[in-house]
Design an enzyme around this catalytic site. Structure first.
Site, PDB file in Angstrom:
ATOM      1  N   ASN A  46       0.543  22.186  64.216  1.00 26.58           N
ATOM      2  CA  ASN A  46       0.549  23.422  63.437  1.00 26.58           C
ATOM      3  C   ASN A  46       1.726  24.276  63.908  1.00 26.58           C
ATOM      4  O   ASN A  46       2.454  23.905  64.834  1.00 26.58           O
ATOM      5  CB  ASN A  46      -0.784  24.160  63.540  1.00 26.58           C
ATOM      6  CG  ASN A  46      -1.144  24.556  64.971  1.00 26.58           C
ATOM      7  OD1 ASN A  46      -0.273  24.929  65.767  1.00 26.58           O
ATOM      8  ND2 ASN A  46      -2.423  24.489  65.309  1.00 26.58           N
ATOM      9  N   ARG A  47       1.923  25.414  63.280  1.00 32.13           N
ATOM     10  CA  ARG A  47       3.098  26.231  63.576  1.00 32.13           C
ATOM     11  C   ARG A  47       3.121  26.684  65.037  1.00 32.13           C
ATOM     12  O   ARG A  47       4.167  26.605  65.701  1.00 32.13           O
ATOM     13  CB  ARG A  47       3.129  27.449  62.643  1.00 32.13           C
ATOM     14  CG  ARG A  47       4.266  28.415  62.939  1.00 32.13           C
ATOM     15  CD  ARG A  47       4.428  29.428  61.829  1.00 32.13           C
ATOM     16  NE  ARG A  47       3.142  29.914  61.340  1.00 32.13           N
ATOM     17  CZ  ARG A  47       3.001  30.565  60.191  1.00 32.13           C
ATOM     18  NH1 ARG A  47       4.045  30.797  59.421  1.00 32.13           N
ATOM     19  NH2 ARG A  47       1.810  31.002  59.804  1.00 32.13           N
ATOM     20  N   LYS A  48       1.984  27.137  65.546  1.00 30.96           N
ATOM     21  CA  LYS A  48       1.938  27.605  66.929  1.00 30.96           C
ATOM     22  C   LYS A  48       2.239  26.468  67.895  1.00 30.96           C
ATOM     23  O   LYS A  48       2.971  26.645  68.881  1.00 30.96           O
ATOM     24  CB  LYS A  48       0.567  28.210  67.233  1.00 30.96           C
ATOM     25  CG  LYS A  48       0.445  28.785  68.625  1.00 30.96           C
ATOM     26  CD  LYS A  48      -0.929  29.405  68.854  1.00 30.96           C
ATOM     27  CE  LYS A  48      -1.047  29.967  70.262  1.00 30.96           C
ATOM     28  NZ  LYS A  48      -2.399  30.547  70.503  1.00 30.96           N
ATOM     29  N   GLU A  49       1.688  25.286  67.630  1.00 36.85           N
ATOM     30  CA  GLU A  49       1.937  24.130  68.500  1.00 36.85           C
ATOM     31  C   GLU A  49       3.404  23.730  68.469  1.00 36.85           C
ATOM     32  O   GLU A  49       3.989  23.387  69.506  1.00 36.85           O
ATOM     33  CB  GLU A  49       1.059  22.959  68.059  1.00 36.85           C
ATOM     34  CG  GLU A  49      -0.425  23.170  68.346  1.00 36.85           C
ATOM     35  CD  GLU A  49      -1.307  22.142  67.670  1.00 36.85           C
ATOM     36  OE1 GLU A  49      -2.440  21.940  68.142  1.00 36.85           O
ATOM     37  OE2 GLU A  49      -0.875  21.543  66.656  1.00 36.85           O
ATOM     38  N   ASP A 104      -7.860  17.103  61.634  1.00 30.99           N
ATOM     39  CA  ASP A 104      -8.310  15.710  61.579  1.00 30.99           C
ATOM     40  C   ASP A 104      -8.213  15.169  60.158  1.00 30.99           C
ATOM     41  O   ASP A 104      -7.877  14.001  59.941  1.00 30.99           O
ATOM     42  CB  ASP A 104      -9.756  15.592  62.061  1.00 30.99           C
ATOM     43  CG  ASP A 104      -9.935  16.040  63.503  1.00 30.99           C
ATOM     44  OD1 ASP A 104      -8.968  15.910  64.280  1.00 30.99           O
ATOM     45  OD2 ASP A 104     -11.025  16.516  63.853  1.00 30.99           O
TER      46      ASP A 104
END
Length: 490
Positions: free
Chosen positions: A205-208, A275
């Protein structure tokens, strides 16, 4: 993609052999009512009314793949404890190959307990080990990968940082994928993405992605710079960054970029949505879709997943209904449970009486039609719960259904007597009945009232059960037998 292409995709998905490697865990849900404050501390008291144990982590990826119709195997390490036994039991009836799941008697099986009231998660309690698996069990996993990787069409890596995916294991998986020409699709975690070097595609995701690239992603330019850094540094073929309400952005090694907008919808729970993306994207790639096409289908599936509460799966029928445009009138009748619950609630406030029935409806025949027409006479709206393909296989055997869930749903939706169709993956429609609370529950005359699933639920709020006699001699089983024996007559 057009409806026929999507339907063809999920037909091919039944032949896909997928290996899921990663951290298995149990998700426990405690459902209840929070109507009091504790006298001991300023916290809510939850009166538990229902408990669920579900597969979580990599197990939810398995659930998604099974729901999509794939043949699935798992490689992981769990504890030799009670939760490990519960976890193995949760795979019962799914047809999943567990020969690559190893039990370490010294290890704790991961379990996450979520307490939910009024459709809101109140607290989560974790019991788990985050230590890397021992050298002994790392060798077992490596041996399994070396011996078995070649028999799969796609490898899914589900990393929850619980210790199964050591650097050696990840290196072996990515190397096997490159050597064998098998897509390796990774849902990454943590800040060091170097361990995923050589994978086919990552889905952070964006934060990751911001954490892994060590770059700010507040603008489109920042997003592109971070993606290019990760693509080049990790030797990936593609990178799919999920961006919540902004959809997804796909970056490919050849320089192409595709931005996929999300479909506006109410978000109930993001648990397990990653998932779903991992699973649907992997199936698409395994079936030969290019990255952009596979990502678009995954984006639709993610939108459906966040509209459900808790770790959940998305079926081919739901995806096809969301994407399809060929039969808009029929499509409008096919709903997921959360969307249908909202519609039903509104209709009940207008005084409408809800009738519910369910079944496989494989090879729809005159007996089915007369049954549904009769059921509709008991109220104002008829909802048909339709067993998914995976559910039918568990109930009827590996050769069924003859007709896929998407087609079965559209055939039912074309009937004037049917108002809505909802596909469910469980063996029984109990969850649907509890959620929709029909005033009338209809089953075939071959049942006795005591055997009707949901009878107690419906009668608890003043509803009733109606048994409808089937047309004599008309059944899917009889039709199949006549076809096999060549005894079909006019």
């Amino acid at each position: 993609m057009e409806r026929k292409e999507i339907e063809s995709l999920f037909t091919r998905a039944r032949e896909i052999r997928a290996l899921v490697i990663g951290d298995l865990m149990l998700d426990e849900y405690l459902w209840g009512k929070a109507e009091r404050i504790s006298p001991e501390a300023p916290v809510q008291v939850v009166d538990v009314t229902r408990e669920d144990l579900r597969l979580g982590g990599a197990g939810n990826v398995v659930n998604n793949l099974v729901a999509l119709g794939c043949q699935v195997a798992v490689c992981s390490v769990i504890g030799g404890d009670e939760n490990g036994s519960h976890l193995r039991h949760a795979f019962t009836g799914k047809g999943v190959d567990l020969t690559g799941v190893f039990e370490d008697p010294l290890r704790l099986t991961s379990k996450k307990t979520r307490v939910i009231a009024a459709n809101q998660q109140i607290v989560r309690i974790d019991r788990e080990s985050r230590d890397e698996i021992s050298l002994e069990f790392e060798e077992k996993v490596l041996d399994f990968i070396a011996a078995e990787a070649a028999r799969f069409n796609v490898i899914l890596v589900s990393d929850y940082l619980k210790g199964v995916l050591t650097p050696r294991v990840l290196e072996a998986v990515c190397a096997a994928g490159r050597r064998l020409g098998i897509p390796v699709v990774v849902d990454p975690k943590g800040s060091d993405y170097g361990k995923y070097r050589g994978a086919t595609i990552l889905t952070p995701n964006r934060k990751e992605a911001e954490t892994a690239s060590r770059m700010s992603i507040r603008t489109e330019e920042g997003l592109t710079r971070a993606a290019e850094t990760l693509l080049a540094g990790l030797e990936l073929d593609a990178l799919l960054i999920t961006r919540s309400e902004e959809g997804m952005s796909l970056f490919m090694q050849d320089g192409r970029t595709v931005h996929i907008p999300t479909v506006a919808r109410e978000v109930y729970d993001v648990t397990g949505a990653g998932d779903t993306v991992l699973s649907v994207l992997s199936v698409g790639l395994a079936c030969g879709l290019e990255f952009g096409e596979a990502a678009r289908v995954a984006n639709v599936a993610a939108g459906i997943a966040v509209g459900k509460l808790g770790t959940s799966t998305v079926s081919p029928g739901e995806i096809i209904a969301e994407i399809g445009h060929a039969h808009p009138d029929s499509d409008a009748k096919i709903k997921n449970l959360d969307a249908l619950a909202a519609i039903v609630k509104a209709e009940k406030t207008r005084g409408k009486r809800l009738v519910f029935t369910n079944g496989c409806f494989d090879l729809l025949h005159v007996g089915h039609v007369k049954y549904l027409q009769k059921a509709r006479t008991f109220g104002d709206l008829l909802v048909v719960g339709l067993n998914s393909d995976a559910s039918v296989r568990r109930l009827k055997g590996a050769e069924r259904p003859l007709i896929g869930e998407a087609e079965r749903a559209h055939i039912l939706a074309a009937l004037d007597c049917v108002d809505f169709v909802v596909i469910f993956d469980e063996d029984t429609p109990l969850r649907l009945i509890e959620t929709l609370q029909p005033q009338v529950l209809v089953k075939g005359g071959d049942y006795t009232p005591e055997r009707v699933v949901g009878k107690e639920v419906v009668e608890s709020y003043g509803g009733r059960v109606e048994l409808v006699t089937f047309v004599d001699g008309k059944s899917t089983t009889n039709i199949i037998e006549k076809i096999r024996t060549g005894s079909i007559k006019e």
